[in-house]
Design a protein around this motif. Structure first.
Motif, PDB file in Angstrom:
ATOM      1  N   MET A   1       0.853  -1.198   0.000  1.00 20.04           N
ATOM      2  CA  MET A   1       0.000   0.000   0.000  1.00 20.04           C
ATOM      3  C   MET A   1       0.884   1.242   0.000  1.00 20.04           C
ATOM      4  O   MET A   1       1.788   1.378   0.823  1.00 20.04           O
ATOM      5  N   ARG A 237      -7.837   3.544  -1.040  1.00 17.90           N
ATOM      6  CA  ARG A 237      -8.503   2.761  -0.001  1.00 17.90           C
ATOM      7  C   ARG A 237      -8.882   3.588   1.226  1.00 17.90           C
ATOM      8  O   ARG A 237      -9.758   3.199   1.980  1.00 17.90           O
ATOM      9  N   GLU A 259      -4.170   6.473   1.251  1.00 20.87           N
ATOM     10  CA  GLU A 259      -3.574   5.158   1.090  1.00 20.87           C
ATOM     11  C   GLU A 259      -4.061   4.586  -0.238  1.00 20.87           C
ATOM     12  O   GLU A 259      -5.267   4.530  -0.502  1.00 20.87           O
ATOM     13  N   ASP A 261      -3.694   1.553  -3.322  1.00 26.90           N
ATOM     14  CA  ASP A 261      -3.338   0.165  -3.583  1.00 26.90           C
ATOM     15  C   ASP A 261      -2.343   0.100  -4.743  1.00 26.90           C
ATOM     16  O   ASP A 261      -2.698  -0.231  -5.886  1.00 26.90           O
TER      17      ASP A 261
END
Length: 265
Positions: A1, A237, A259, A261
């Motif tokens: 991440m 996310r 954050e 992915d």
């Protein structure tokens, strides 16, 4: 991440009276540990940003300003930088551009700080940024920074009414009544996605100013944004405003963290 953060650190982390906030800035960034950090208001840091980056374990890419203050993008290894530079337009402050390699392809991150005084100039700077984003030719791109613009989808009447006249004028059109949200609206019309609505609504409207450090020109506003291309937005996310601890007094702006992915490529 991958963690991406934007933050206006106010006049290079030092106040006019000599107070030094850089240790608090380092504390906040160290605690959040972003992989990519967009910084604005780097007054006096043309030669010293490298030292701050070393303390953070990151590499710094600075865009100098002709009229205002520099901005930068900092990158944490093992992210690999493919290219870096600035958007070559006469911004009031500046716009830095860094492209990094990810497992899903190149990610281009812009750090910018739009004109604080003129809505018309902000709109023009937004158009320059939209054109620069189109020229990247990639699906993964992020515009991060202090856009000095209220969001187009909210009613700002009450908060502006509490501001002193010189500060209220910064956010109004020439008629003195209409709230000027054109800069952000132009970027959204260009296809970018405002990431804040993906926060889940756990923060009070995503307000980024003022902090406990102060800011007479603010009245509970969201001026700091993360705007992404649709392909990048699909990978987000979580989004949040970083509050509490040293973040309350390290600047007059709070940082915004996302954050995503993605992994280093």
């Amino acid at each position: 991440m991958l963690r991406v953060m934007t933050w206006n650190i106010r006049t290079g982390g030092r106040d006019g009276g000599g107070a030094d906030r850089r240790d608090r800035i380092v504390s906040v960034v160290t605690a959040q540990r972003p992989d990519v950090l967009a910084l604005q208001e780097l007054r006096g840091m043309d030669a010293t940003l490298g030292g701050l980056a070393d303390r953070l374990g990151m590499e710094a890419y600075l865009a100098r300003s002709c009229f205002g203050q520099p901005v930068a993008v900092l990158v944490r290894p093992p992210l690999r930088v493919l290219r870096a530079g600035r958007v070559r337009r006469p911004f009031h402050h500046a716009a830095a551009r860094v492209q990094v390699a990810t497992g899903a392809g190149p990610l281009t991150v812009f750090s910018t700080h739009l004109n604080p005084y003129s809505g018309g100039r902000r709109r023009m700077e937004a158009d320059w940024l939209a054109a620069a984003l189109r020229r990247t030719g990639g699906e993964l791109a992020l515009l991060a920074g202090d856009l000095n613009t209220l969001e187009p989808t909210a009613d700002h009447t009450a908060r502006l009414a509490g501001l002193a006249t010189p500060y209220r004028r910064r956010h109004l059109r020439r008629d003195g009544r209409t709230v000027d949200t054109r800069a952000v609206a132009r970027l959204l019309d260009a296809g970018l996605v405002d990431l804040w609505p993906r926060s889940g609504g756990d923060e009070p409207g995503g307000l980024t100013v003022p902090t406990r450090h102060g800011g007479a020109e603010f009245a509970g506003m969201r001026l700091d944004y993360l705007l992404a291309t649709p392909a990048l937005a699909d990978r987000v996310r979580a989004v949040r405003v970083v509050r509490g601890g040293d973040a309350d007094s390290a600047s007059d702006h709070y940082p915004v963290l996302a954050e995503v992915d993605l992994t280093a490529g």
